[in-house]
Enzyme design. Sequence first.
Site, mmCIF file in Angstrom:
data_model
loop_
_atom_site.group_PDB
_atom_site.id
_atom_site.type_symbol
_atom_site.label_atom_id
_atom_site.label_comp_id
_atom_site.label_asym_id
_atom_site.label_seq_id
_atom_site.Cartn_x
_atom_site.Cartn_y
_atom_site.Cartn_z
ATOM 1 N N SER A 250 4.138 -8.316 11.198
ATOM 2 C CA SER A 250 4.565 -9.193 10.103
ATOM 3 C C SER A 250 5.787 -8.689 9.342
ATOM 4 O O SER A 250 6.855 -8.544 9.911
ATOM 5 C CB SER A 250 3.358 -9.377 9.191
ATOM 6 O OG SER A 250 3.606 -10.310 8.207
ATOM 7 N N ASP B 28 8.890 -14.499 6.654
ATOM 8 C CA ASP B 28 8.658 -13.082 6.957
ATOM 9 C C ASP B 28 8.825 -12.863 8.465
ATOM 10 O O ASP B 28 9.176 -13.784 9.201
ATOM 11 C CB ASP B 28 7.293 -12.609 6.436
ATOM 12 C CG ASP B 28 6.150 -13.143 7.276
ATOM 13 O OD1 ASP B 28 6.348 -14.158 7.976
ATOM 14 O OD2 ASP B 28 5.061 -12.543 7.242
ATOM 15 N N GLU C 188 -1.460 -17.939 -1.116
ATOM 16 C CA GLU C 188 -1.363 -16.700 -1.856
ATOM 17 C C GLU C 188 -0.001 -16.723 -2.545
ATOM 18 O O GLU C 188 0.941 -17.347 -2.041
ATOM 19 C CB GLU C 188 -1.425 -15.495 -0.906
ATOM 20 C CG GLU C 188 -2.785 -15.301 -0.284
ATOM 21 C CD GLU C 188 -2.877 -14.004 0.522
ATOM 22 O OE1 GLU C 188 -3.812 -13.246 0.307
ATOM 23 O OE2 GLU C 188 -1.998 -13.753 1.380
ATOM 24 N N ARG D 140 -7.132 -3.075 -7.094
ATOM 25 C CA ARG D 140 -7.849 -3.234 -5.819
ATOM 26 C C ARG D 140 -7.260 -2.314 -4.758
ATOM 27 O O ARG D 140 -6.048 -2.031 -4.779
ATOM 28 C CB ARG D 140 -7.806 -4.696 -5.329
ATOM 29 C CG ARG D 140 -6.411 -5.258 -5.135
ATOM 30 C CD ARG D 140 -6.431 -6.642 -4.522
ATOM 31 N NE ARG D 140 -6.643 -6.595 -3.084
ATOM 32 C CZ ARG D 140 -5.677 -6.364 -2.187
ATOM 33 N NH1 ARG D 140 -4.424 -6.168 -2.576
ATOM 34 N NH2 ARG D 140 -5.946 -6.336 -0.903
ATOM 35 N N PRO D 141 -8.110 -1.863 -3.845
ATOM 36 C CA PRO D 141 -7.558 -1.059 -2.759
ATOM 37 C C PRO D 141 -6.808 -1.968 -1.806
ATOM 38 O O PRO D 141 -7.262 -3.083 -1.527
ATOM 39 C CB PRO D 141 -8.802 -0.482 -2.080
ATOM 40 C CG PRO D 141 -9.904 -1.434 -2.414
ATOM 41 C CD PRO D 141 -9.567 -2.066 -3.719
ATOM 42 N N ARG E 291 -3.571 -1.016 -5.468
ATOM 43 C CA ARG E 291 -2.569 -1.842 -6.139
ATOM 44 C C ARG E 291 -3.061 -2.244 -7.532
ATOM 45 O O ARG E 291 -4.233 -2.576 -7.711
ATOM 46 C CB ARG E 291 -2.285 -3.108 -5.330
ATOM 47 C CG ARG E 291 -1.740 -2.815 -3.941
ATOM 48 C CD ARG E 291 -1.029 -4.020 -3.359
ATOM 49 N NE ARG E 291 -0.921 -3.919 -1.901
ATOM 50 C CZ ARG E 291 -0.027 -3.164 -1.270
ATOM 51 N NH1 ARG E 291 0.830 -2.438 -1.944
ATOM 52 N NH2 ARG E 291 -0.001 -3.127 0.055
HETATM 53 C C1 16G Z 1 -2.158 -9.112 4.829
HETATM 54 C C2 16G Z 1 -2.726 -10.505 4.731
HETATM 55 C C3 16G Z 1 -2.202 -11.195 3.495
HETATM 56 C C4 16G Z 1 -2.451 -10.379 2.263
HETATM 57 C C5 16G Z 1 -1.948 -8.977 2.438
HETATM 58 C C6 16G Z 1 -2.436 -8.109 1.322
HETATM 59 C C7 16G Z 1 -3.219 -12.064 6.520
HETATM 60 C C8 16G Z 1 -2.676 -12.786 7.692
HETATM 61 N N1 16G Z 1 -2.353 -11.286 5.896
HETATM 62 O O1 16G Z 1 -0.793 -9.139 5.054
HETATM 63 O O2 16G Z 1 -2.839 -12.430 3.398
HETATM 64 O O3 16G Z 1 -1.840 -10.954 1.146
HETATM 65 O O4 16G Z 1 -2.460 -8.431 3.640
HETATM 66 O O5 16G Z 1 -2.039 -6.805 1.540
HETATM 67 O O6 16G Z 1 -4.384 -12.171 6.167
HETATM 68 P P1 16G Z 1 -2.676 -5.610 0.754
HETATM 69 O O7 16G Z 1 -4.162 -5.633 1.000
HETATM 70 O O8 16G Z 1 -1.996 -4.423 1.280
HETATM 71 O O9 16G Z 1 -2.378 -5.841 -0.700
HETATM 72 MG MG MG Z 2 3.367 -12.459 8.331
#
Ligand code: 16G
Ligand code: MG
Length: 549
Positions: A70, A288, A384, A509-510, A518
């Site tokens: 991604s 992205d 989101e 949150r982790p 974060r």
């Molecule tokens: C991933 C998730 C996204 C989420 C992000 C949070 C999918 C396809 N992608 O990229 O939705 O916003 O993780 O990242 O589910 P974090 O847990 O590191 O904050």
């Molecule tokens: Mg992506």
Amino acid sequence: MASSQLPVHALSSASDKYPKPQGVAFTYGTAGFRTKGDTLESTLFRIGLLAVLRSKKLNGQTIGVMITASHNPAIDNGAKLVDPRGEMLDASWEQHATLLANAETTSELLKVLTGLIPELKIDWTKPSRVVFGRDTRPSGEALVKALKAGLEAMGCHAPLDMGITTTPCLHYMVKGSNLKQEAQIKYGVPSEQGYVQKLATAFTKLMKGKSPASPLIVDCANGVGAVALAKLSPLISDILPIRSICTNTSDASALNHSCGADYVKTNQKPPPAVQEVMEKGHRACSLDGDADRVVYYYLNPDDGKFRLLDGDKIATLAAGFIGDLVKQAGLSDTLKIGVVQTAYANGSSTQYLQHNGLPVRCVPTGVKHLHHAAERYNIGVYFEANGHGTVLFSEETIDILNAHEPRSPAQETATQHLLCLVDLINQAVGDAISDFLMVEVILAHKRWGPVEWDQGYEDLPNRLVKVNVTDRFAFKTQDAERRLVEPKGLAERVDAIVNKFEKGRSFVRPSGTEDCVRVYAEASTRVGADELAAQVATLVSDFSNGDLF
Ligand code: 16G
Ligand code: MG
């Protein structure tokens, strides 16, 4: 026993070619596996094994595998499994993926595999079907090879290789492949070409009679979105001229570098390449690296200041427009719309939606959570703040729309528009391209530019901070990640800080994708949001260093 038919010899010799790197622990997280691309070959081999089990378990339905990291830098890669209706792998299977990926040796791997077959009640005699694709990352090729080796060793015949493709196109493909013939005719041909055609047709119908839009700048993050857009753009160029920027997929190091949705959202400014060509008051958007996420932005015509139109703004735009169409179709008593957000949604957006009579649900971060919650409405809008999202129309809703007998030409038009939106908006997963086409349709119908779109509500100033901690798993949350339950006592301390700030809100949150915690904070002023985030981050870091309790 069924497991006795496992092709142990083939598996064993193939697995020996893909040894697990020592000292690495893999986790199937929020968006599958994600780490340095050159450490992932054994994992892809093993994903191949799991994909076959999953397909057999589901009676030979097609399972998808997408190889992508991604928005991460080009050196990273990753992989995720896609379930038959085009949705993310069922969460209960994530642990099996992690278990297989971490087996240290071939014999341990075979032991895990042999255990899973009876545990998951898999009938080995069932067929297996798998379709896979990858983004533009250089490590993708070797990972595809490893995946194919895994599939082949499990006796999966002729898996379908989509080559370089976007994540949402792969999801579309999986969903389409599992439809019965009649449903497939309505859905569209399950191929990349079929998808492009479906989007172009729906977009053209929805834009009928509208004057051509001004050119849209699309930052493709130097990723696979550029490849997909090059195929779609010529089909709609007379209705929507697209100026693609950051389309360099031949230089791997350019991927997501100083461009793309994550750059824009994190830095709150246009990528330098977009800045160069942007004019005040005109809209631009950024995808992205695997084109499943989009954010819009523009420069304020008065002061030239950057204004972000993120996932929350897209959700409010879509929910408002679709709500109006439902009313115009005479179906507002029948079709219920709901919006699904995460704790990251700006407080102002939630308030705006609620004031407009739309039910809002908050769920934990990650597409799969939003998707499942959105499926519970007739029309579920989920986004989101970072730009992942889509609008789901339930099967029942589509049937109601098809059977609806309009009482006036206006009702007829609105019903047709809703049906076209079902085709335009990816029903399997959020698609940056499909989403920006939806936004363009709405803006054209409302005769709005970005300024008018932005006027609905004003974001509360907010700040996102990353805190490196010794053990992120020590942080446990509840209430859709809005409250910490562990470490004990921390939530009360966060509350005490939040209460000092006007319109203050903060949560911890982790991360599901990085080794960190974060902290999000918002407040009525910029200074307040920054200060709140800093104070909560200090609290978290003090705890982690053992300076608390
Ligand atoms: C991933 C998730 C996204 C989420 C992000 C949070 C999918 C396809 N992608 O990229 O939705 O916003 O993780 O990242 O589910 P974090 O847990 O590191 O904050
Ligand atoms: Mg992506």
